[in-house]
Write a protein that holds these residues in place. Sequence first.
Motif, PDB file in Angstrom:
ATOM      1  N   LYS A  76       0.839  -1.204   0.000  1.00 59.84           N
ATOM      2  CA  LYS A  76       0.000   0.000   0.000  1.00 59.84           C
ATOM      3  C   LYS A  76       0.873   1.253   0.000  1.00 59.84           C
ATOM      4  CE  LYS A  76      -4.045  -2.051   2.201  1.00 59.84           C
ATOM      5  NZ  LYS A  76      -5.001  -1.995   3.316  1.00 59.84           N
ATOM      6  N   PRO A  77       0.363   2.355  -0.592  1.00 62.96           N
ATOM      7  CA  PRO A  77       1.164   3.592  -0.678  1.00 62.96           C
ATOM      8  C   PRO A  77       1.698   4.052   0.678  1.00 62.96           C
ATOM      9  CG  PRO A  77      -0.857   3.792  -1.971  1.00 62.96           C
ATOM     10  CD  PRO A  77      -0.957   2.490  -1.240  1.00 62.96           C
ATOM     11  N   GLU A  78       0.883   3.917   1.740  1.00 59.31           N
ATOM     12  CA  GLU A  78       1.349   4.408   3.053  1.00 59.31           C
ATOM     13  C   GLU A  78       2.554   3.624   3.602  1.00 59.31           C
ATOM     14  OE1 GLU A  78      -2.632   2.250   4.168  1.00 59.31           O
ATOM     15  OE2 GLU A  78      -1.777   3.242   2.408  1.00 59.31           O
ATOM     16  N   HIS A  79       2.832   2.423   3.035  1.00 58.07           N
ATOM     17  CA  HIS A  79       3.982   1.634   3.483  1.00 58.07           C
ATOM     18  C   HIS A  79       5.149   1.690   2.506  1.00 58.07           C
ATOM     19  CE1 HIS A  79       0.895  -0.784   5.977  1.00 58.07           C
ATOM     20  NE2 HIS A  79       1.553   0.032   6.777  1.00 58.07           N
ATOM     21  N   ALA A  80       5.033   2.517   1.470  1.00 56.22           N
ATOM     22  CA  ALA A  80       6.075   2.565   0.433  1.00 56.22           C
ATOM     23  C   ALA A  80       7.436   2.952   1.019  1.00 56.22           C
ATOM     24  CB  ALA A  80       5.671   3.548  -0.670  1.00 56.22           C
ATOM     25  N   ALA A  81       7.468   3.987   1.857  1.00 57.24           N
ATOM     26  CA  ALA A  81       8.742   4.459   2.432  1.00 57.24           C
ATOM     27  C   ALA A  81       9.337   3.394   3.357  1.00 57.24           C
ATOM     28  CB  ALA A  81       8.513   5.758   3.200  1.00 57.24           C
ATOM     29  N   THR A  82       8.462   2.733   4.135  1.00 57.14           N
ATOM     30  CA  THR A  82       8.918   1.682   5.053  1.00 57.14           C
ATOM     31  C   THR A  82       9.538   0.535   4.265  1.00 57.14           C
ATOM     32  OG1 THR A  82       7.180   2.230   6.632  1.00 57.14           O
ATOM     33  CG2 THR A  82       8.168   0.058   6.842  1.00 57.14           C
ATOM     34  N   LYS A  83       8.836   0.124   3.206  1.00 57.32           N
ATOM     35  CA  LYS A  83       9.312  -0.997   2.386  1.00 57.32           C
ATOM     36  C   LYS A  83      10.645  -0.663   1.718  1.00 57.32           C
ATOM     37  CE  LYS A  83       7.869  -3.802  -1.549  1.00 57.32           C
ATOM     38  NZ  LYS A  83       6.769  -4.099  -2.462  1.00 57.32           N
ATOM     39  N   GLN A  84      10.751   0.558   1.197  1.00 52.87           N
ATOM     40  CA  GLN A  84      11.980   0.998   0.520  1.00 52.87           C
ATOM     41  C   GLN A  84      13.171   0.953   1.487  1.00 52.87           C
ATOM     42  OE1 GLN A  84      12.474   1.676  -2.662  1.00 52.87           O
ATOM     43  NE2 GLN A  84      14.617   2.160  -2.284  1.00 52.87           N
ATOM     44  N   PHE A  85      12.972   1.513   2.676  1.00 52.74           N
ATOM     45  CA  PHE A  85      14.035   1.536   3.696  1.00 52.74           C
ATOM     46  C   PHE A  85      14.402   0.110   4.098  1.00 52.74           C
ATOM     47  CE2 PHE A  85      15.551   1.747   8.083  1.00 52.74           C
ATOM     48  CZ  PHE A  85      16.499   2.754   8.010  1.00 52.74           C
ATOM     49  N   PHE A  86      13.374  -0.716   4.256  1.00 51.92           N
ATOM     50  CA  PHE A  86      13.526  -2.093   4.700  1.00 51.92           C
ATOM     51  C   PHE A  86      14.376  -2.907   3.718  1.00 51.92           C
ATOM     52  CE2 PHE A  86      12.140  -6.405   5.452  1.00 51.92           C
ATOM     53  CZ  PHE A  86      12.038  -6.446   6.833  1.00 51.92           C
ATOM     54  N   ILE A  87      14.047  -2.798   2.449  1.00 50.79           N
ATOM     55  CA  ILE A  87      14.768  -3.557   1.419  1.00 50.79           C
ATOM     56  C   ILE A  87      16.225  -3.092   1.357  1.00 50.79           C
ATOM     57  CG2 ILE A  87      14.951  -3.937  -1.082  1.00 50.79           C
ATOM     58  CD1 ILE A  87      11.846  -3.969  -1.126  1.00 50.79           C
ATOM     59  N   GLN A  88      16.422  -1.764   1.450  1.00 52.83           N
ATOM     60  CA  GLN A  88      17.767  -1.193   1.440  1.00 52.83           C
ATOM     61  C   GLN A  88      18.588  -1.721   2.616  1.00 52.83           C
ATOM     62  OE1 GLN A  88      17.044   2.959   0.423  1.00 52.83           O
ATOM     63  NE2 GLN A  88      19.062   3.382   1.205  1.00 52.83           N
ATOM     64  N   LYS A  89      17.955  -1.747   3.785  1.00 52.65           N
ATOM     65  CA  LYS A  89      18.616  -2.157   5.031  1.00 52.65           C
ATOM     66  C   LYS A  89      19.048  -3.623   4.984  1.00 52.65           C
ATOM     67  CE  LYS A  89      17.440  -2.301   9.993  1.00 52.65           C
ATOM     68  NZ  LYS A  89      18.469  -1.505  10.641  1.00 52.65           N
ATOM     69  N   HIS A  90      18.216  -4.464   4.332  1.00 52.82           N
ATOM     70  CA  HIS A  90      18.475  -5.908   4.353  1.00 52.82           C
ATOM     71  C   HIS A  90      19.019  -6.444   3.032  1.00 52.82           C
ATOM     72  CE1 HIS A  90      16.758  -6.657   8.305  1.00 52.82           C
ATOM     73  NE2 HIS A  90      15.876  -5.737   8.015  1.00 52.82           N
ATOM     74  N   LYS A  91      19.467  -5.562   2.170  1.00 54.75           N
ATOM     75  CA  LYS A  91      19.960  -5.988   0.849  1.00 54.75           C
ATOM     76  C   LYS A  91      21.056  -7.043   1.021  1.00 54.75           C
ATOM     77  CE  LYS A  91      19.430  -3.040  -2.941  1.00 54.75           C
ATOM     78  NZ  LYS A  91      19.669  -1.751  -3.512  1.00 54.75           N
ATOM     79  N   GLY A  92      20.904  -8.145   0.306  1.00 54.92           N
ATOM     80  CA  GLY A  92      21.931  -9.180   0.357  1.00 54.92           C
ATOM     81  C   GLY A  92      21.833 -10.097   1.559  1.00 54.92           C
TER      82      GLY A  92
END
Length: 701
Positions: A677-693
């Motif tokens: 959902k749009p309201e979780h877009a920033a959370t998801k983006q940060f999350f994926i960046q944080k856990h990359k790899g």
Amino acid sequence: MEKDLLKTPIEFLKGVGPAKADLLKTEMHIFTFGDLLTLFPFRYIDRSKFYKVSEIQSAAAEVQIKGKITSIEEVGQPRKKRLVAQFEDSSGRVELVWFKGAQWIRKSLQIGTEYVLFGKPNFFKGKYSFPHPELEKAEDFVKSPMGGLQPVYPSTEKLTNKNLNARGIAKLTKALLPQLKGVIHENLPVRLLEHYKWPSRQDALFQVHFPTSIEALELARKRLKFEEFYFIQLSLLLQKDRQTVQTKGHSFDVVGERFNTFYAEHLPFELTGAQKRVLKDIRKDTRSGHHMNRLVQGDVGSGKTVVALLSMLIAADNGYQSCMMAPTEILAQQHYNGLSELLEGTSTRIALLTGSTKTARRKEIHADLLNGQIDILVGTHALIEPVVQFRNLGLAVIDEQHRFGVAQRAKLWKKNAVPPHILIMTATPIPRTLAMSLYGDLDVSVIDELPPGRKPIKTVHRYDSNRLQVFGFMKEQIALGRQCYVVYPLIEESKSMDYKDLEDGYESICREFKRPDYNVSIVHGRMKPDDKDYEMQRFAKGETQIMVATTVIEVGVNVPNASVMVIESAERFGLSQLHQLRGRVGRGADQSFCILMTGQKLSNDARTRLETMVRTNDGFEIADVDLQLRGPGDLMGTRQSGMLDLKIADLAKDGQLLQLARREAEGALKEDPRLQKPEHAATKQFFIQKHKGKVQWSQIS
């Protein structure tokens, strides 16, 4: 933009350069702008308030005074010279003292110039003095950007020598923040910020370094602590979803003859309410069609092993094999003996596999596993060797799993096409906050009742000067037919010293408890396994009344007749270990005792540990105190490495915020499982960046 700027090497920050950058990297692990941004102050000083000399009331608090230096002199022997200055304002006079750097400090001081003095006063012989105070010319102080609530950062001696003390690091941070304006993006849903009235991520980071008020600082700290916990909980909950809901598991549809016959005819006691409740949890998991990943916590003697056995019998009723993996041979042997005794007269077949198992027997076990002749295999990490193949492994029970590495546990998954259900047991009570952060990907059950008839162990603290009374008490207990343990610490760094302690202790016990009235066993880690086993068996059979040992008996000895546990040098043990050792007694119906022996000199932490042991038998209360004293890193080995890289939150103090983060993360994933959902877009983006790899994010991408 944020990501790129925060990844800028620290040497490119004005005021750093290559030499200071190297020190910041080696001393504080600060490699980038982002690392400096998340080096948070550990306290704050209010530099807006000034005191008069006459208003100093305590040597406990730091004070700030405006005044002038009226005289300077060097006093003492040539090699022990100290610099002493008189500092006064309109209300009185104090002494300033420097024990180091007298020459260059003297050159920098000017008599008659107005200074701002800051430091912690000492009270000696009726007057106050300030050792190594902070001094700044009043005119410079006014121009300084460091007024108000000043942050105090961690530093080291090497950094301080390069002018990177707390104040030097504050100046670097002050130079960094303006460059980050407008590039620090939000990572929490707006709904949360509005509901809890928290500042944006950028405002919180700016306020936590240079707060404009105590209220603003509190809100900033709360928001940043919540953020840390929130992303840990999202990670654990997504992992849990993958392991359980999205991973197919064996379905144990029936409770059949093996379970029912054992329960009705062979179970030697009535299960406690807590055991029945945990069994119900396991039953629900194993028939759901999803993979079970459950942690069962329970104090020593609470009956976890029986719950595990009943679970393994349900697996057998459904045509599946089980294994039970223990961290040591002693513990594996104890589990095997206990389970074999319980299963005597039943059709369930059990075997033991450890490093000591002879080659011929090992081959038999391998063959019997493949043709289904073994229902339950008990063992050490020997179970995860590639050569050990099961016909149909449906349940893996892991005892004290924090002693096994992640890679070792993962090998159990590969023993079957469909991974076996996992049941983890621990007698190390884990504080709720720590369990939520380390084991948030598991379902947790707690056995919080002791079997009926067990009496709480009475614990007392005695000093070495009371030793004769303690010996007298041991003799009284032995006269009643009981047995005693006397345990000495074993600390890896000083085995030779500890071994000597044990030998000396053994000799003094033998002098006091002479044959033929008393027989004494001795057990320690340097003995051959057969010798160790022989001594343990003598004690278990009642042939010896006293066992002198190192912590090798922390696990692996179950002697219901032993009613006294004397722990020597108890101040050298951690709380968790003291509690585990105490659990070696109190296994029968008789009143048992734990005596903590120490010298007179005790640190504050040691005193707290001893007082806690005397006050309570509750493992969870003990674990909470242990968490306060030691912090999470030392409690659970390496399980949390990476997971608990907490920069500002504190598991020992911020339990309520952690629970709030867990609730909010659960709510977000329930409503939006893939964070689409749009309201979780920033959370998801940060999350994926944080856990990359690190993690597979196909589930939420």
